[in-house]
Design a protein around this motif. Structure first.
Motif, short mmCIF file in Angstrom:
data_model
loop_
_atom_site.label_atom_id
_atom_site.label_comp_id
_atom_site.label_asym_id
_atom_site.label_seq_id
_atom_site.Cartn_x
_atom_site.Cartn_y
_atom_site.Cartn_z
N LYS A 229 40.38 43.88 48.10
CA LYS A 229 39.86 44.50 49.31
C LYS A 229 39.17 43.47 50.20
N PHE A 230 38.37 42.61 49.58
CA PHE A 230 37.66 41.59 50.36
C PHE A 230 38.65 40.65 51.05
N PHE A 231 39.68 40.20 50.30
CA PHE A 231 40.67 39.28 50.86
C PHE A 231 41.43 39.93 52.02
N ALA A 232 41.88 41.19 51.82
CA ALA A 232 42.68 41.85 52.84
C ALA A 232 41.85 42.23 54.07
N GLN A 233 40.61 42.68 53.82
CA GLN A 233 39.79 43.19 54.92
C GLN A 233 39.11 42.09 55.72
N PHE A 234 38.65 41.06 55.05
CA PHE A 234 37.83 40.04 55.73
C PHE A 234 38.53 38.69 55.93
N VAL A 235 39.72 38.53 55.35
CA VAL A 235 40.45 37.27 55.56
C VAL A 235 41.77 37.55 56.26
N LEU A 236 42.61 38.37 55.63
CA LEU A 236 43.94 38.61 56.15
C LEU A 236 43.92 39.42 57.45
N LEU A 237 43.13 40.48 57.47
CA LEU A 237 43.10 41.37 58.65
C LEU A 237 42.60 40.66 59.91
N PRO A 238 41.47 39.93 59.88
CA PRO A 238 41.04 39.22 61.11
C PRO A 238 42.05 38.19 61.59
N LEU A 239 42.67 37.46 60.65
CA LEU A 239 43.66 36.47 61.05
C LEU A 239 44.83 37.11 61.77
N ILE A 240 45.31 38.23 61.23
CA ILE A 240 46.45 38.92 61.85
C ILE A 240 46.08 39.43 63.24
N LEU A 241 44.90 39.97 63.40
CA LEU A 241 44.49 40.49 64.71
C LEU A 241 44.34 39.37 65.73
N ALA A 245 46.88 39.08 68.84
CA ALA A 245 46.40 39.14 70.23
C ALA A 245 46.88 37.93 71.03
N SER A 246 46.83 36.75 70.40
CA SER A 246 47.29 35.53 71.08
C SER A 246 48.79 35.60 71.37
N LEU A 247 49.56 36.07 70.38
CA LEU A 247 51.01 36.17 70.55
C LEU A 247 51.36 37.20 71.60
N MET A 251 53.33 36.49 75.06
CA MET A 251 54.57 37.20 75.36
C MET A 251 54.47 37.94 76.69
N LEU A 252 53.31 38.47 77.02
CA LEU A 252 53.14 39.15 78.30
C LEU A 252 53.30 38.17 79.46
N ILE A 253 52.79 36.97 79.29
CA ILE A 253 52.95 35.94 80.32
C ILE A 253 54.43 35.59 80.48
N LYS A 254 55.13 35.45 79.34
CA LYS A 254 56.55 35.13 79.39
C LYS A 254 57.36 36.26 80.03
N LEU A 255 57.04 37.51 79.66
CA LEU A 255 57.78 38.65 80.20
C LEU A 255 57.57 38.79 81.70
N ARG A 299 45.77 50.90 61.45
CA ARG A 299 47.17 51.29 61.31
C ARG A 299 47.74 51.74 62.64
N ARG A 300 47.06 52.61 63.33
CA ARG A 300 47.61 53.14 64.57
C ARG A 300 47.53 52.13 65.72
N GLY A 301 46.44 51.39 65.78
CA GLY A 301 46.29 50.42 66.87
C GLY A 301 47.27 49.26 66.76
N PHE A 302 47.39 48.68 65.56
CA PHE A 302 48.24 47.50 65.40
C PHE A 302 49.70 47.85 65.63
N PHE A 303 50.19 48.92 65.01
CA PHE A 303 51.61 49.24 65.13
C PHE A 303 51.96 49.84 66.49
N LEU A 304 50.97 50.46 67.16
CA LEU A 304 51.20 50.93 68.53
C LEU A 304 51.35 49.73 69.47
N ALA A 305 50.54 48.68 69.25
CA ALA A 305 50.64 47.47 70.08
C ALA A 305 51.94 46.71 69.81
N LEU A 306 52.44 46.80 68.60
CA LEU A 306 53.65 46.09 68.23
C LEU A 306 54.91 46.80 68.75
#
Length: 622
Positions: A229-241, A245-247, A251-255, A299-306
């Protein structure tokens, strides 16, 4: 308190007990894993693992059989009783694998290599995904499903760690042993031990950790691991967000600037989506806790943005298919994009997603790409054939006269299309489109060849039509290797062949020196032309006529009668450097050409240069 000897004895007893239980539960898996290892070892030791080797015909069903028999065993374990728990999977597995072996024997992979590669890859993916949900067919046990997949995933990683450590230890041991037993065949021993570790030990170790009580996993699940839980919530999740956001911003600039579909952008978003999905799956059991509302928001925010990005990519990919037809990369790329967009929509709209649908849908998609009219190979082949027919028009087959009338852009497209169809389907598939143009007059070619078709497409329309009905004679002049010193007296500059960029026929001078590190000198020759142009750093130095040199070589060497035993269609002359060196002029200044290779093609009485390679010496302008 137990002594160390008693602890060791109890540890060995536990290992024997786990190994025996795995053998009783999965006998078929261990049989095919052992057979695959033995076949692979025998093929390596006897050098019989070539494309036509019968070893592959036995090895492929065995490898596929590992995951197939594993899934059958788990299904039987939950649904059948008595001896059928063991005999059922063995009988079904043996029958299906024997049928697949018969299929490979009847239609060997070498006959349609691309088709077999995609088929085997699709079956392997489908069967491995099937293993993720096989024991839960007919059961709705979401927490047991998650716990089971978590355990077998960690067991798989642990097995790799154990196998890798043992392989490293064996390698170090054999390195030491080599200094003692220099003549002992240690390479053979290392191959045998490595294959047995990966094929048998690793499989057996994994099977020993597969859960048995699936009802217990659902009724009494273990507490969620705090470290995970600690690894997924405080390491993996922030990195992915942060990365997401950067990607998305990039992509919006490119589009906004008219971005078109590119493999790098699609791969980046699919990779991001994969890691985002993995993070959600790792944290999935926490969604049952009302205090963990942040997980639903993620879950809803990330996959809605994707979702909108995947939808845009899918629309652009479909546009490419409509314009250029189906190819395997476009086929699989579009499937993954559509599946990813559908999954995003499901995870956003569902109140409580059932994660078992993820491997179920993927495995069914993988199977759909293997068999049926909508599978990868038949669909792409039919698409490319239809595209080829539209390019050529009616009536078919086309002849040389109509082929020459096509505009340059259409001929360039047709050239790549012919090459693609030949590579994926073979030359014979082009027979309805080109007819007699595929009949090869080239002595070294097979009866069906696209060489004449490609020659017509690449040929300058201003030149007279090709005499395709005449047999071709290839004449090669090669320079003998020599260690003699090079005489450069009378010249200021010397450019070896590696310092010269030789352009293909049809390329323009703008193709010279396009990249950093390009050769400083560039040579361009027209189709069937003896006259070459020389450029240095974008500046034209002049031209050189090769025809007098070619005629001198032909008169001195190729005018002799063909001797008994020589190939009349492929003549080669290995000449001393003095015979391959010619003085000439470049831009009005003295120059010298030292040929390394000169290939001529003779059709009837016409002789034209096919390829040239030489060194060049010349005087600089004062």
């Amino acid at each position: 308190m137990q002594s160390s000897h008693e602890e060791a004895s109890s540890g060995l007893a536990a290992i024997r007990l786990a190994a025996g239980r795995a053998l009783r539960r999965f006998p078929g898996v261990l049989i095919v894993a052992t057979l695959a290892s033995v076949v692979f070892i025998h093929g390596l030791l006897t050098d019989r693992l070539g494309a036509e080797s019968p070893h592959w015909m036995l090895l492929i069903p065995c490898i596929l059989g590992i995951s197939w028999l594993y899934s059958l065993s788990l299904i039987a374990e939950r649904r059948w009783k008595g001896r059928w728990k063991t005999l059922g999977p063995l009988l079904i597995g043996a029958a299906t694998l024997a049928l697949y072996y018969w299929r490979i024997r009847t239609f060997p992979p070498s006959s349609h290599p691309l088709s077999f590669i995609l088929e085997i890859a699709g079956l392997a993916v489908a069967l491995h995904l099937f293993a993720a949900y096989a024991p839960f067919l007919g059961y709705r046990q979401p927490r047991a499903f998650w716990e089971y997949n978590r355990r077998i995933f960690l067991r798989f990683l642990l097995g790799l760690l154990f196998s890798g450590t043992l392989m490293l230890g064996i390698t170090l041991f054999l390195v030491v042993l080599r200094s003692i037993l220099a003549k002992f065949p240690l390479e053979i021993l290392q191959i045998v031990l490595s294959v047995l570790l990966v094929g048998v030990f690793n499989t057996w170790f994994f099977l020993a950790g597969v859960p048995e009580d699936f009802d217990g996993l659902e009724a009494a699940p273990q507490p969620y691991p705090r470290a995970l839980k600690f690894f997924a919530q405080f390491v993996l999740l922030p990195l992915i967000l942060i990365i997401g956001a950067s990607l998305a911003l990039w992509m919006l600039i490119k589009l906004s600037g008219g971005f078109s579909l590119q493999a790098t952008g699609v791969s980046a978003f699919l990779t991001l989506g994969g890691f985002g999905l993995l993070t959600y799956l790792l944290l999935y059991p926490l969604e049952e806790d009302a205090r963990q509302r942040w997980l639903k928001i993620y879950r809803r925010g990330f996959f809605l943005a994707l979702f909108p990005f995947l939808a845009i990519f899918a629309i652009q990919a479909f546009g490419l298919v409509q314009k250029f037809g189906w190819t395997p990369p476009r086929y699989y790329g579009l499937i993954f994009l559509v599946w990813g967009a559908a999954l995003c929509l499901y995870l956003v709209l569902s109140r409580r997603p059932h994660i078992a649908w993820i491997p179920v849908s993927l495995s069914l998609l993988a199977l759909a790409t293997v068999a049926g009219p909508w599978s990868a190979v038949p669909l792409t082949q039919a698409s490319q054939k239809n595209r080829l027919a539209k390019m050529l028009g009616n009536p078919l087959p086309i002849d040389q006269a109509r082929l020459r009338t096509l505009d340059p852009k259409r001929r360039t497209q047709l050239e790549s299309q012919v090459a693609y169809v030949e590579e994926s389907l073979g030359c014979e598939a082009l027979q309805p489109y080109f007819g007699e143009l595929l009949g090869s007059r080239h002595h070294e070619e097979s009866p069906c060849s696209t060489m004449d078709v490609l020659r017509v497409l690449r040929r300058d329309p201003a030149l007279p039509p090709e005499e395709l009905e005449v047999e071709v004679v290839n004449i090669n002049f090669l320079e003998q290797s020599s260690n003699e010193a090079l005489n450069i007296r009378g010249y200021d500059l010397y450019f070896s062949s590696s310092a010269i960029q030789f352009l293909e026929a049809g390329q323009s001078s703008s193709d010279c020196n396009q990249y950093a590190g390009s050769p400083p000198l560039c040579v361009r020759r027209g189709t069937e032309s003896y006259r070459i142009e020389v450029f240095r750093q974008g500046r034209r130095l002049g031209d050189i006529d090769l025809e007098p040199m070619v005629q001198a070589l032909l008169k001195k060497h190729a005018s002799e009668k063909i001797k008994a035993g020589e190939d009349a269609h492929y003549r080669t002359f290995d000449l001393p450097p003095s015979d391959m060196s010619f003085e000439t002029r470049l831009g009005g200044r003295p120059a010298r050409i030292d040929f390394e290779h000169l290939r001529l093609e003779q059709r009837g009485q016409r002789i034209s240069p096919e390829s040239v390679r030489f060194s060049l010496l010349f005087q600089e302008r004062t």
